[in-house]
Design an enzyme around this catalytic site. Sequence first.
Site, PDB file in Angstrom:
ATOM      1  N   SER A  36       0.821  -1.214   0.000  1.00 21.92           N
ATOM      2  CA  SER A  36       0.000   0.000   0.000  1.00 21.92           C
ATOM      3  C   SER A  36       0.858   1.268   0.000  1.00 21.92           C
ATOM      4  CB  SER A  36      -0.943  -0.009   1.199  1.00 21.92           C
ATOM      5  OG  SER A  36      -0.223  -0.132   2.402  1.00 21.92           O
ATOM      6  N   GLU A 109      10.854  -9.321  -4.296  1.00 22.27           N
ATOM      7  CA  GLU A 109      11.400  -8.104  -3.678  1.00 22.27           C
ATOM      8  C   GLU A 109      12.898  -8.268  -3.415  1.00 22.27           C
ATOM      9  OE1 GLU A 109       7.323  -6.535  -1.505  1.00 22.27           O
ATOM     10  OE2 GLU A 109       8.732  -7.703  -0.332  1.00 22.27           O
TER      11      GLU A 109
END
Length: 229
Positions: A36, A109
Amino acid sequence: MTTSTPLTQDELKALVGQAALRYIVPGDIVGVGTGSTVNKFIDALATVKDQVRGAVSSSVASTERLRAIGIAVLDANEVEQLGVYIDGADEIDGQGHMVKGGGAALTREKIVAALARQFVCIADESKLVDTLGRFPLPVEVIPMATAHVARRFAALGGQATLRLKDGQPLVTDNGQHILDVTGLQITDPLALESEINQWPGVVTVGIFAHQKAQVCLLGTAQGVKTLNF
Ligand code: 5RP
């Protein structure tokens, strides 16, 4: 006299997402994380999209967002090095060690972070901790190793729970499962990351100590604080 209302967590995320733009060198390919907070960064990136050559993304979700704002997303194999990787964290300590993977994107990631000269973590102040381990540690595992890896965590005093989505084991972008481990006090993140990396069936552990952040842009009530590690 005017009284100002404190910024919400969402507003703090937008603040650090915007602040991260100053780490982008015009003409660069930028590494983009997931979550987010990163979504706020992608919103900010839309305003300067002509300044970037493209992005390498750490998830299908971020790839879709980047493409929706007109940024070319390159395969990680096409890029030798990135100037900067910008991503959030579930926890970050005072040395730049992080716990990541709340969004299940930890493997990609770590790969994109490994390509980058600099990891810039963007986070609201709730993520800053003295010792990692309050947030359940995400670990991506090959499904047939789940029970074995859970037993190894139990031997360390942790409790591993298989992450579910809609009542079924969550399947990552890489087709694997996630264990979330509670009860760990991660006092030596480098050593624990190294140890868990050796366990058969572990794809990626969500401790980012070998690939820690060099910078954290922390959203606080007083504005964005820059922590350099
Ligand atoms: C996703 C991650 C995220 O960076 C982490 O979960 C933080 O997310 P958010 O910005 O939504 O709080 O590691 O795998």
